[in-house]
Structures are given as C-alpha cells and as structure tokens.
Design a protein around this motif. Structure first.
Motif, PDB file in Angstrom:
ATOM      1  N   GLN A 161       0.830  -1.207   0.000  1.00 24.85           N
ATOM      2  CA  GLN A 161       0.000   0.000   0.000  1.00 24.85           C
ATOM      3  C   GLN A 161       0.866   1.259   0.000  1.00 24.85           C
ATOM      4  OE1 GLN A 161      -3.271   0.251   2.760  1.00 24.85           O
ATOM      5  NE2 GLN A 161      -3.205   2.471   2.732  1.00 24.85           N
ATOM      6  N   CYS A 162       1.897   1.284   0.814  1.00 30.48           N
ATOM      7  CA  CYS A 162       2.785   2.452   0.844  1.00 30.48           C
ATOM      8  C   CYS A 162       3.439   2.651  -0.520  1.00 30.48           C
ATOM      9  CB  CYS A 162       3.864   2.281   1.910  1.00 30.48           C
ATOM     10  SG  CYS A 162       3.257   2.413   3.596  1.00 30.48           S
ATOM     11  N   TRP A 163       3.895   1.556  -1.113  1.00 33.03           N
ATOM     12  CA  TRP A 163       4.569   1.640  -2.404  1.00 33.03           C
ATOM     13  C   TRP A 163       3.616   2.173  -3.477  1.00 33.03           C
ATOM     14  CZ3 TRP A 163       9.616   1.323  -3.171  1.00 33.03           C
ATOM     15  CH2 TRP A 163      10.078   1.276  -4.469  1.00 33.03           C
ATOM     16  N   LYS A 164       2.399   1.621  -3.503  1.00 32.19           N
ATOM     17  CA  LYS A 164       1.427   2.039  -4.515  1.00 32.19           C
ATOM     18  C   LYS A 164       1.063   3.512  -4.324  1.00 32.19           C
ATOM     19  CE  LYS A 164      -2.744   0.537  -6.813  1.00 32.19           C
ATOM     20  NZ  LYS A 164      -2.282   0.082  -8.093  1.00 32.19           N
ATOM     21  N   HIS A 165       0.841   3.931  -3.096  1.00 33.62           N
ATOM     22  CA  HIS A 165       0.487   5.325  -2.838  1.00 33.62           C
ATOM     23  C   HIS A 165       1.645   6.270  -3.147  1.00 33.62           C
ATOM     24  CE1 HIS A 165      -3.512   5.370  -0.646  1.00 33.62           C
ATOM     25  NE2 HIS A 165      -3.342   4.111  -1.038  1.00 33.62           N
ATOM     26  N   ALA A 166       2.860   5.799  -3.043  1.00 37.18           N
ATOM     27  CA  ALA A 166       4.022   6.646  -3.337  1.00 37.18           C
ATOM     28  C   ALA A 166       4.251   6.812  -4.837  1.00 37.18           C
ATOM     29  CB  ALA A 166       5.276   6.058  -2.689  1.00 37.18           C
ATOM     30  N   TYR A 167       3.942   5.788  -5.625  1.00 37.18           N
ATOM     31  CA  TYR A 167       4.314   5.829  -7.040  1.00 37.18           C
ATOM     32  C   TYR A 167       3.153   5.841  -8.024  1.00 37.18           C
ATOM     33  CZ  TYR A 167       8.924   5.214  -5.232  1.00 37.18           C
ATOM     34  OH  TYR A 167      10.083   5.406  -4.538  1.00 37.18           O
ATOM     35  N   ASP A 168       1.909   5.692  -7.562  1.00 39.88           N
ATOM     36  CA  ASP A 168       0.744   5.768  -8.454  1.00 39.88           C
ATOM     37  C   ASP A 168       0.045   7.104  -8.201  1.00 39.88           C
ATOM     38  OD1 ASP A 168      -1.506   5.494  -9.979  1.00 39.88           O
ATOM     39  OD2 ASP A 168      -2.154   3.599  -9.104  1.00 39.88           O
ATOM     40  N   LYS A 169       0.338   8.074  -9.035  1.00 37.98           N
ATOM     41  CA  LYS A 169      -0.172   9.429  -8.832  1.00 37.98           C
ATOM     42  C   LYS A 169      -1.692   9.527  -8.934  1.00 37.98           C
ATOM     43  CE  LYS A 169       4.097  11.483 -10.531  1.00 37.98           C
ATOM     44  NZ  LYS A 169       4.743  11.518  -9.269  1.00 37.98           N
ATOM     45  N   SER A 170      -2.340   8.569  -9.585  1.00 40.27           N
ATOM     46  CA  SER A 170      -3.797   8.634  -9.743  1.00 40.27           C
ATOM     47  C   SER A 170      -4.530   8.465  -8.410  1.00 40.27           C
ATOM     48  CB  SER A 170      -4.266   7.561 -10.736  1.00 40.27           C
ATOM     49  OG  SER A 170      -4.089   6.268 -10.204  1.00 40.27           O
ATOM     50  N   ILE A 171      -3.904   7.833  -7.438  1.00 38.45           N
ATOM     51  CA  ILE A 171      -4.548   7.614  -6.135  1.00 38.45           C
ATOM     52  C   ILE A 171      -4.818   8.937  -5.432  1.00 38.45           C
ATOM     53  CG2 ILE A 171      -4.182   6.670  -3.816  1.00 38.45           C
ATOM     54  CD1 ILE A 171      -2.762   4.338  -5.152  1.00 38.45           C
ATOM     55  N   HIS A 172      -3.882   9.853  -5.485  1.00 39.21           N
ATOM     56  CA  HIS A 172      -4.024  11.113  -4.753  1.00 39.21           C
ATOM     57  C   HIS A 172      -4.610  12.238  -5.603  1.00 39.21           C
ATOM     58  CE1 HIS A 172      -0.803   9.127  -2.217  1.00 39.21           C
ATOM     59  NE2 HIS A 172      -1.858   9.224  -1.437  1.00 39.21           N
ATOM     60  N   ARG A 173      -4.889  11.966  -6.860  1.00 39.80           N
ATOM     61  CA  ARG A 173      -5.433  12.999  -7.739  1.00 39.80           C
ATOM     62  C   ARG A 173      -6.776  13.536  -7.271  1.00 39.80           C
ATOM     63  NH1 ARG A 173      -3.921  10.608 -13.106  1.00 39.80           N
ATOM     64  NH2 ARG A 173      -1.839  11.397 -12.869  1.00 39.80           N
ATOM     65  N   ARG A 174      -7.573  12.690  -6.643  1.00 39.37           N
ATOM     66  CA  ARG A 174      -8.908  13.096  -6.203  1.00 39.37           C
ATOM     67  C   ARG A 174      -8.886  14.005  -4.968  1.00 39.37           C
ATOM     68  NH1 ARG A 174      -9.804  10.297  -1.670  1.00 39.37           N
ATOM     69  NH2 ARG A 174      -8.727   8.324  -1.397  1.00 39.37           N
ATOM     70  N   LEU A 175      -7.741  14.064  -4.295  1.00 36.48           N
ATOM     71  CA  LEU A 175      -7.624  14.889  -3.095  1.00 36.48           C
ATOM     72  C   LEU A 175      -7.496  16.369  -3.454  1.00 36.48           C
ATOM     73  CD1 LEU A 175      -5.080  12.724  -1.102  1.00 36.48           C
ATOM     74  CD2 LEU A 175      -7.550  12.814  -0.782  1.00 36.48           C
ATOM     75  N   GLY A 176      -8.030  17.207  -2.592  1.00 40.97           N
ATOM     76  CA  GLY A 176      -7.921  18.644  -2.796  1.00 40.97           C
ATOM     77  C   GLY A 176      -6.545  19.147  -2.380  1.00 40.97           C
ATOM     78  N   PRO A 177      -6.268  20.418  -2.633  1.00 42.00           N
ATOM     79  CA  PRO A 177      -4.990  21.005  -2.219  1.00 42.00           C
ATOM     80  C   PRO A 177      -4.819  20.897  -0.698  1.00 42.00           C
ATOM     81  CG  PRO A 177      -6.194  22.511  -3.638  1.00 42.00           C
ATOM     82  CD  PRO A 177      -7.116  21.370  -3.328  1.00 42.00           C
ATOM     83  N   ARG A 178      -3.679  20.420  -0.286  1.00 44.20           N
ATOM     84  CA  ARG A 178      -3.318  20.267   1.124  1.00 44.20           C
ATOM     85  C   ARG A 178      -4.253  19.328   1.885  1.00 44.20           C
ATOM     86  NH1 ARG A 178       0.679  23.023   2.803  1.00 44.20           N
ATOM     87  NH2 ARG A 178       0.005  23.209   4.949  1.00 44.20           N
ATOM     88  N   GLU A 179      -4.965  18.437   1.171  1.00 44.14           N
ATOM     89  CA  GLU A 179      -5.821  17.433   1.800  1.00 44.14           C
ATOM     90  C   GLU A 179      -5.022  16.144   1.967  1.00 44.14           C
ATOM     91  OE1 GLU A 179      -9.988  15.009   0.970  1.00 44.14           O
ATOM     92  OE2 GLU A 179      -9.365  16.576  -0.407  1.00 44.14           O
ATOM     93  N   ASP A 180      -5.062  15.590   3.172  1.00 41.23           N
ATOM     94  CA  ASP A 180      -4.311  14.371   3.456  1.00 41.23           C
ATOM     95  C   ASP A 180      -5.080  13.133   3.011  1.00 41.23           C
ATOM     96  OD1 ASP A 180      -2.152  15.663   4.656  1.00 41.23           O
ATOM     97  OD2 ASP A 180      -3.156  15.717   6.603  1.00 41.23           O
ATOM     98  N   CYS A 181      -4.362  12.144   2.554  1.00 39.49           N
ATOM     99  CA  CYS A 181      -4.937  10.860   2.170  1.00 39.49           C
ATOM    100  C   CYS A 181      -5.190  10.074   3.463  1.00 39.49           C
ATOM    101  CB  CYS A 181      -3.958  10.119   1.268  1.00 39.49           C
ATOM    102  SG  CYS A 181      -4.445   8.426   0.896  1.00 39.49           S
ATOM    103  N   PRO A 182      -6.441   9.662   3.719  1.00 42.30           N
ATOM    104  CA  PRO A 182      -6.734   8.944   4.969  1.00 42.30           C
ATOM    105  C   PRO A 182      -5.922   7.654   5.137  1.00 42.30           C
ATOM    106  CG  PRO A 182      -8.771   9.567   3.856  1.00 42.30           C
ATOM    107  CD  PRO A 182      -7.642   9.887   2.925  1.00 42.30           C
ATOM    108  N   GLN A 183      -5.712   6.907   4.052  1.00 45.50           N
ATOM    109  CA  GLN A 183      -4.935   5.672   4.157  1.00 45.50           C
ATOM    110  C   GLN A 183      -3.478   5.961   4.485  1.00 45.50           C
ATOM    111  OE1 GLN A 183      -6.833   6.374   1.437  1.00 45.50           O
ATOM    112  NE2 GLN A 183      -8.475   4.864   1.487  1.00 45.50           N
TER     113      GLN A 183
END
Length: 58
Positions: free
Chosen positions: A21-43
């Motif tokens: 999960q850490c690896w995917k969240h670090a290198y797959d930019k599409s996961i965090h695209r839905r987040l707003g500016p300065r919004e943290d990813c809950p996972q």
C-alpha cells in the motif's frame, strides 16, 4: 534513455520487504489525484500513525 537504466519504481512492482500500500500510494499518482490542495490521504495518514499492516503495525 535513463542514465542508469530503467527505474524499478513503478506502482505495480512492489519490492520484497516493502508495504504494497505504501509503495502504490508513493508511485501511483492517480490515487491522490482526487484529493484537494493540502488534503491528506486517509490511508496514508493511518499508515503514518499506526504503521503498515503486517510490517510494523502498532
């Protein structure tokens, strides 16, 4: 062409000993695209606070 060859850093190829999960969240930019500016990813926040399941979970 890369100076030192192909980078092993892709979201689909998690190195042994790394949290998938850490690896995917670090290198797959599409996961965090839905987040707003300065919004943290809950996972990601959960991983920072509690550690990775199966690795260093508190």
């Amino acid at each position: 062409m890369a100076l030192f060859g192909k980078s092993p850093r892709t979201a689909d190829s998690t190195p042994e000993g790394e949290c998938p999960q850490c690896w995917k969240h670090a290198y797959d930019k599409s996961i965090h695209r839905r987040l707003g500016p300065r919004e943290d990813c809950p996972q990601c926040v959960d991983h920072m606070v509690n550690g990775c399941p199966g690795f260093n979970r508190r």
